[in-house]
Structure formats: structure tokens, C-alpha cells
Design an enzyme around this catalytic site. Structure first.
Site, mmCIF file in Angstrom:
data_model
loop_
_atom_site.group_PDB
_atom_site.id
_atom_site.type_symbol
_atom_site.label_atom_id
_atom_site.label_comp_id
_atom_site.label_asym_id
_atom_site.label_seq_id
_atom_site.Cartn_x
_atom_site.Cartn_y
_atom_site.Cartn_z
ATOM 1 C CE LYS A 1 -3.884 1.854 2.351
ATOM 2 N NZ LYS A 1 -4.865 1.521 3.158
ATOM 3 C CB SER B 1 -8.329 3.856 2.820
ATOM 4 O OG SER B 1 -6.880 3.252 3.598
ATOM 5 C CB SER C 1 -8.537 0.683 5.918
ATOM 6 O OG SER C 1 -9.207 2.508 6.190
#
Length: 509
Positions: free
Chosen positions: A84, A159, A183
């Protein structure tokens, strides 16, 4: 589709050890898949913000040399991974999906990144996300949204939608994500993947660009419970560079997953949280949840109802505590030291430059949370808002403690609905926030949680997720129960859920 990219990380590790494939071949196969389906902000899945083909192939070559010499760095040496874009990666852009950090290349690695490099996993790229991890749909990325591989008109969760999609669409067998209010777990639920939020402090946060320090947690994303356990053991453990890091040894997770896959849960008490079902939950999601409970019961588990009354206030408490920490953490992006700098015309002061840079560099959702947090922390409002929210947080922690006296694990749907349409909730922040209803309590209390796919909702044929939560320091329970349910579900389906996903049309970036 190259058959290797559909294999699990565990299967790939075994194949590498047996000499059936090389790491270079695996990395190239995944790079080819990314080139075929990922596309960009205008077309394709857009799971990646940056693909490091050269670096990944070099790491893969080094892995193959270690294998040939009989000195692999770890069990997963040579298995590709995605990261990420909120985790610092030395020499590779880390933007947090924000214009504020566009082009920033860190001079150091996050601890988890250093660990996967030391273990020999080639990093194939950085995944898309909501800007600074603020969002539930990956639509708040400054570089365009990620699209759900099940239906590209729908969101992939957030997210960490990029990491979930990279795994679900066979662009990577493993990924690292971060979970502040769901997330990792919510994107896993809506893409049919597996996502784990470990016990707070179980994995180092050093090198994670902080959103909310008391809530953020790094965790694994994968296609199976066992793969998440393998990655969790690899990156977990104490880190002296992180003052919140636990001293717990990251062991027993893989063993628990393998034991759970046998399907015997005799003596286990499973608590169904009353407050995380009912109104607001999609009928198809609840149907799959009920079916999953029946499978756990058939495996020998005892199902009990537990009440956590303060969970009804978790969403409100979270959306006060989190913006307050956001306001503090993002104050460092002041255009003075690094990041975007916008210089207004004339003879601007430092304050003018700061104002112009933050206005241009931050997106609407980030600005919204900074403003809310600054207001809640201001003189005269601190006790009324932030102080009260922290008291609610204590009550939620007490609810968990009481519930775990009645049950070994707690379960609920991971998200109230399946993936909604892109753009459907962009103009309604409160509706967007409600997607985190079931995942937020774990972050407020610091307990671990896992989401695994438990079927397709009848209304739309899209994945739903089953969430399991355990007491702090008891992450192994997640893997045992999760692997048991996964085995029972796949026995009924005859194959992993992702095999039912539609073919993805190829789009050349």
C-alpha cells in the site's frame, strides 16, 4: 491467464522450493497480468499507482540465486508482494495517493517493508488508496479511483482498495495494507479477498505515514486465511523504532490456520454481536452471514448472542477521535521541508505559502477531516467532543471485555452491504462513513479482526464478508476459526469464491 498467478502464496512457495518455477518467472507473470488489466485512472482496475518492474525482477533474480545455493531467506522467498502506498519504500515513490507527496521518494524503508525485503519477497509495486487513507471507497485518491474486479462500475472498498484488488484480480498473491477503521477488512469483504487487522502494536507502524496513531495498524491481504497467517508471522514482532510495538512473538498463526482447516471447532464459543446486524444490513449479506453461522455450528462451535450496547456509539466516537489525530499528524505537511510547495504571486509570507500549498495539495475529504479535528480540539470544545469520545472508547473496550467472557470469538458481517456504485456516495460523507459500522469497534479497542469471503449476495451477485474478532494478543484464534469456515465454505462451493468472478477485460495502460 497464466496458471501461476492463480496459485496461493503457500502453493507458490512450495513450487519455488521444489524447483518447479523461478521467482523471475512468477514476477514476470504478475507484471504481465498488471499490464493486461490494471490500466490507469481512465480504464482498467487501477490497483497500482507505481509498478517497479525493474526492482522486482532484480529482487526475484537474487531470490533465485539464493534458492540455487540452498539458502532461501524465508519460506516465502521469491513470492511477489504489493505494498500500500502509505508505507515508505526506499528509492520507490510513496505518495499516499496525494498531490501533497507527488513524486516523493523516501530515503528509508518502513520496518514491514524492510522485513519483506529481508525475507526475499519481490515488491512489484505500490497500490492505490484513498488519500492519506481517508475514505471507504478508494475514490478519494488524487490519481483516480480503483475499480472492483467483480464489477468495474463499483467501488473496491477503502482506504486500501488497491491492495485488495491487486490480490483479488491475480495481480499479486499477497499485499500489505493498513487498517484505521476497517481499511483492510472492508475492501477484503467487497472484493472477495482475505484481510486481517492484527492486535494493535502487533506489527510495527514505523515508516507508515500516520493518519491516526492510536488506531492505525498494518496487516496482511491475501486470497486465503493461511496466506495471511504466513505473511503476518513474517512481518510481525517487536520493533524498537515503534514506541507502541508489542513484545509478543508472531508465532502460532500458521499452525492455527492449518489446524483450523481440518474443520473441527468443538468447544469453541462464537458470540454473535446483536448490535452489528439488523437495520441497515443488506438482506443478502445477512443471509450469507446466517449460513456461515450454521457451518460453524456444524463444525462443533456453540453459537451465543452477545450484546455490546456501546457499539452503537462507535461510529460517532471514531469520527471525532480520528479527525483530531489527523489534524495533528497532517500539520507537518507545511511546504517548508518536503512535499508540494505552491508560492503565490507577489511577496508571500511563509503563512501564505503554507496556505496555498495545503489548499492545492490536499483533497476535499482530507480537508474535511482536518477542519473537523481542529475544531474538536479547539479551546472550549475539547472536553465536549474529543474528551467525550475518548470516554465512549473506554466503554467500547469494556463491552469487548465483557463479551469475551461469554465467547471465545465475536462475529458479524464485515460490511453492511456489498460494493456500491462508483460516485454513489461521494456527495454524502455520512453515508460513506456508515460502511465502517462493523469494523470500527476493533480499532477503538485495539483487538484483532479478520474478514474472509462467505459468498455472494442474492441481490447483486457480489461478495460479502464474514468478520471474526478475538481478544487482544489472541490473533491465532482468528486464523483457526477463519480457516475452518473457509474450508467449510469452499467445500460447499467446490472452489474458492474468486474462481466465480467474471473475466476481466484486458486494457493496455
Amino acid at each position: 491467464m497464466n496458471n501461476w498467478i492463480t496459485k496461493t502464496a503457500d502453493e507458490l512457495a512450495q513450487a519455488l522450493a521444489a524447483g518447479e518455477v523461478t521467482s523471475v518467472e512468477l514476477v514476470q507473470a504478475h507484471l504481465d497480468r498488471i499490464a493486461a488489466v490494471d490500466g490507469n485512472a481512465d480504464a482498467g482496475l487501477h490497483a497500482f499507482l507505481h509498478v517497479d518492474a525493474e526492482g522486482a525482477l532484480a529482487q526475484a533474480k537474487a531470490s533465485d540465486e539464493r534458492r540455487a545455493a540452498g539458502t532461501p531467506a524465508s519460506y516465502l522467498d521469491g513470492v511477489p508482494i504489493a505494498v500500500k502506498d502509505v508505507l515508505a519504500t526506499q528509492g520507490v515513490p510513496t505518495t499516499c495517493a496525494s498531490k501533497m507527496l507527488e513524486g516523493w521518494i523516501p530515503p528509508y524503508d518502513a520496518t514491514v517493508v524492510a522485513k519483506i525485503k529481508a525475507a526475499g519477497l519481490p515488491i512489484i509495486g505500490k497500490t492505490n488508496m484513498d488519500e492519506f487513507a481517508m475514505g471507504s471507497s478508494t475514490e478519494h485518491s488524487a490519481y483516480g479511483p480503483t475499480r472492483n474486479p467483480w464489477d468495474q462500475t463499483r467501488i473496491p472498498g477503502g482506504s486500501g482498495g488497491g491492495s485488495a484488488v491487486a490480490v483479488a484480480a491475480y495481480e499479486a498473491p499477497l499485499a500489505l495494507g493498513t487498517d484505521t477503521g476497517g481499511s483492510i477488512r472492508q475492501p477484503a469483504a467487497v472484493t472477495g479477498s482475505v484481510g486481517v487487522k492484527p492486535t494493535y502494536g502487533g506489527i510495527s507502524r514505523y515508516g507508515l505515514v500516520a493518519m491516526a496513531n492510536s488506531l492505525d495498524q498494518v496487516g496482511p491481504v491475501s486470497r486465503t486465511v493461511l496466506d495471511s497467517a504466513l505473511l503476518h508471522e513474517l512481518v510481525g514482532g517487536h520493533d524498537p523504532l515503534d514506541s507502541t510495538s508489542l513484545t509478543d512473538e508472531p508465532t502460532g498463526f500458521v499452525e492455527a490456520a492449518r489446524e483450523g482447516a481440518k474443520g473441527d471447532l468443538t468447544g469453541l464459543k462464537v458470540g454473535v454481536i446483536t448490535e452489528l446486524q439488523g437495520d441497515g444490513y443488506q438482506p443478502g449479506v445477512m443471509a450469507r452471514f446466517t449460513e456461515s453461522l450454521e457451518l460453524l455450528k456444524a463444525a462443533g462451535a456453540e453459537i451465543v448472542e452477545v450484546s455490546c450496547p456501546n457499539f452503537t456509539h462507535a461510529l460517532a466516537a471514531y469520527y471525532l477521535i480520528m479527525p483530531c489525530e489527523v489534524s495533528s499528524n497532517l500539520a507537518k505537511f507545511d511546504a517548508m521541508r518536503y512535499g508540494l510547495r505552491v508560492t503565490p504571486a507577489g511577496d508571500p509570507s511563509a503563512e501564505d505559502v503554507m496556505r496555498a500549498s495545503r489548499a492545492a495539495g490536499f483533497g476535499d475529504e482530507v480537508k474535511r477531516r482536518i477542519i473537523i479535528g481542529t475544531y474538536a480540539l479547539s479551546s472550549g470544545y475539547y472536553d465536549a467532543y474529543y474528551g467525550q469520545a475518548q470516554k465512549v472508547r473506554t466503554l467500547i473496550q469494556a463491552d469487548f471485555a465483557a463479551a469475551f467472557e461469554q465467547a471465545d470469538v465475536l462475529v458479524s458481517p464485515t460490511a453492511p452491504t456489498t460494493a456500491f456504485k462508483l460516485g454513489e456516495k461521494l456527495d454524502d460523507p455520512v453515508a460513506m462513513y456508515l460502511n465502517d459500522l462493523a469494523t470500527i469497534p476493533a480499532n477503538l479497542a485495539g483487538v484483532p479482526g479478520i474478514s474472509l469471503p462467505n459468498g455472494l449476495a442474492d441481490e447483486d451477485g457480489l461478495p460479502s464478508g464474514f468478520q471474526i474478532q478475538a481478544p487482544a494478543h489472541s490473533d491465532a484464534r482468528l486464523y483457526k476459526v477463519g480457516a475452518a469456515l473457509e474450508a467449510l465454505l469452499e467445500k460447499g462451493w467446490g472452489a474458492p469464491l474468486l474462481s466465480q468472478a467474471p473475466e476481466i477485460e484486458e486494457v493496455r495502460a
